[in-house]
Motif scaffolding. Structure first.
Motif, PDB file in Angstrom:
ATOM      1  N   ARG A  17       0.904  -1.073  -0.067  1.00  0.00           N
ATOM      2  CA  ARG A  17       0.090  -0.118   0.099  1.00  0.00           C
ATOM      3  C   ARG A  17       0.866   1.155  -0.055  1.00  0.00           C
ATOM      4  O   ARG A  17       0.569   2.185  -0.658  1.00  0.00           O
ATOM      5  CB  ARG A  17      -0.840  -0.141   1.279  1.00  0.00           C
ATOM      6  CG  ARG A  17      -2.114   1.117   1.232  1.00  0.00           C
ATOM      7  CD  ARG A  17      -2.991   0.882   0.182  1.00  0.00           C
ATOM      8  NE  ARG A  17      -3.791   2.040   0.279  1.00  0.00           N
ATOM      9  CZ  ARG A  17      -4.547   2.530  -0.946  1.00  0.00           C
ATOM     10  NH1 ARG A  17      -4.238   2.075  -1.878  1.00  0.00           N
ATOM     11  NH2 ARG A  17      -5.297   3.629  -0.684  1.00  0.00           N
ATOM     12  N   TYR A  22      -2.261  -1.521  -5.914  1.00  0.00           N
ATOM     13  CA  TYR A  22      -3.770  -1.818  -5.685  1.00  0.00           C
ATOM     14  C   TYR A  22      -3.740  -2.662  -4.716  1.00  0.00           C
ATOM     15  O   TYR A  22      -3.090  -3.842  -4.392  1.00  0.00           O
ATOM     16  CB  TYR A  22      -4.283  -2.203  -7.099  1.00  0.00           C
ATOM     17  CG  TYR A  22      -5.397  -2.685  -6.633  1.00  0.00           C
ATOM     18  CD1 TYR A  22      -6.458  -1.615  -7.000  1.00  0.00           C
ATOM     19  CD2 TYR A  22      -5.912  -4.092  -6.784  1.00  0.00           C
ATOM     20  CE1 TYR A  22      -8.059  -2.019  -6.671  1.00  0.00           C
ATOM     21  CE2 TYR A  22      -7.170  -4.375  -6.453  1.00  0.00           C
ATOM     22  CZ  TYR A  22      -8.298  -3.547  -6.440  1.00  0.00           C
ATOM     23  OH  TYR A  22      -9.574  -3.929  -6.465  1.00  0.00           O
ATOM     24  N   MET A  23      -4.623  -2.508  -3.726  1.00  0.00           N
ATOM     25  CA  MET A  23      -5.320  -3.215  -2.771  1.00  0.00           C
ATOM     26  C   MET A  23      -6.842  -3.218  -2.758  1.00  0.00           C
ATOM     27  O   MET A  23      -7.544  -2.115  -2.747  1.00  0.00           O
ATOM     28  CB  MET A  23      -4.997  -2.966  -1.472  1.00  0.00           C
ATOM     29  CG  MET A  23      -5.277  -3.623  -0.269  1.00  0.00           C
ATOM     30  SD  MET A  23      -4.599  -3.163   1.339  1.00  0.00           S
ATOM     31  CE  MET A  23      -3.016  -3.544   1.051  1.00  0.00           C
ATOM     32  N   LEU A  28      -8.301  -3.330   2.206  1.00  0.00           N
ATOM     33  CA  LEU A  28      -7.752  -2.052   2.633  1.00  0.00           C
ATOM     34  C   LEU A  28      -8.532  -1.793   3.876  1.00  0.00           C
ATOM     35  O   LEU A  28      -7.961  -1.320   4.838  1.00  0.00           O
ATOM     36  CB  LEU A  28      -7.935  -0.848   1.567  1.00  0.00           C
ATOM     37  CG  LEU A  28      -7.516   0.554   2.093  1.00  0.00           C
ATOM     38  CD1 LEU A  28      -5.879   0.394   2.560  1.00  0.00           C
ATOM     39  CD2 LEU A  28      -7.425   1.441   0.888  1.00  0.00           C
TER      40      LEU A  28
END
Length: 91
Positions: A17, A22-23, A28
């Motif tokens: 992160r 991308y998460m 997240l």
């Protein structure tokens, strides 16, 4: 949770992160939820100690992963020890 209790942080997810990778939103949200109510010092300590464990005690590698100098790592670990927190030696 007291300031000296162990806290689990998903180190790879946090580092991903921070790198802007991308998460998915649920992951997240779960990561953030796990940090709510913790002090920045507690989160920092947990992240440093877990990264150090992930790197099998190699302070240089852990410092690079965290984006801090080896000197900063050494000073942080010294302060943890002074606070009575166990810091494992390199494996």
């Amino acid at each position: 949770m007291s300031s000296h209790e162990a806290m689990s942080i998903n180190v790879p997810a946090v580092l991903a992160r921070l790198r802007g990778e991308y998460m998915p939103a649920p992951e997240l949200a779960e990561l953030i939820e796990g940090l709510v109510g913790r002090t920045v010092a507690d989160v920092e300590r947990a992240l440093i100690l877990q990264t150090l464990a992930h790197c099998r005690g190699n302070r240089t590698t852990a410092s690079v992963m965290l984006g801090i100098s080896v000197r900063t790592m050494r000073n942080k670990l010294r302060s943890f020890i002074e606070d009575g927190i166990t810091v494992s030696p390199a494996l």
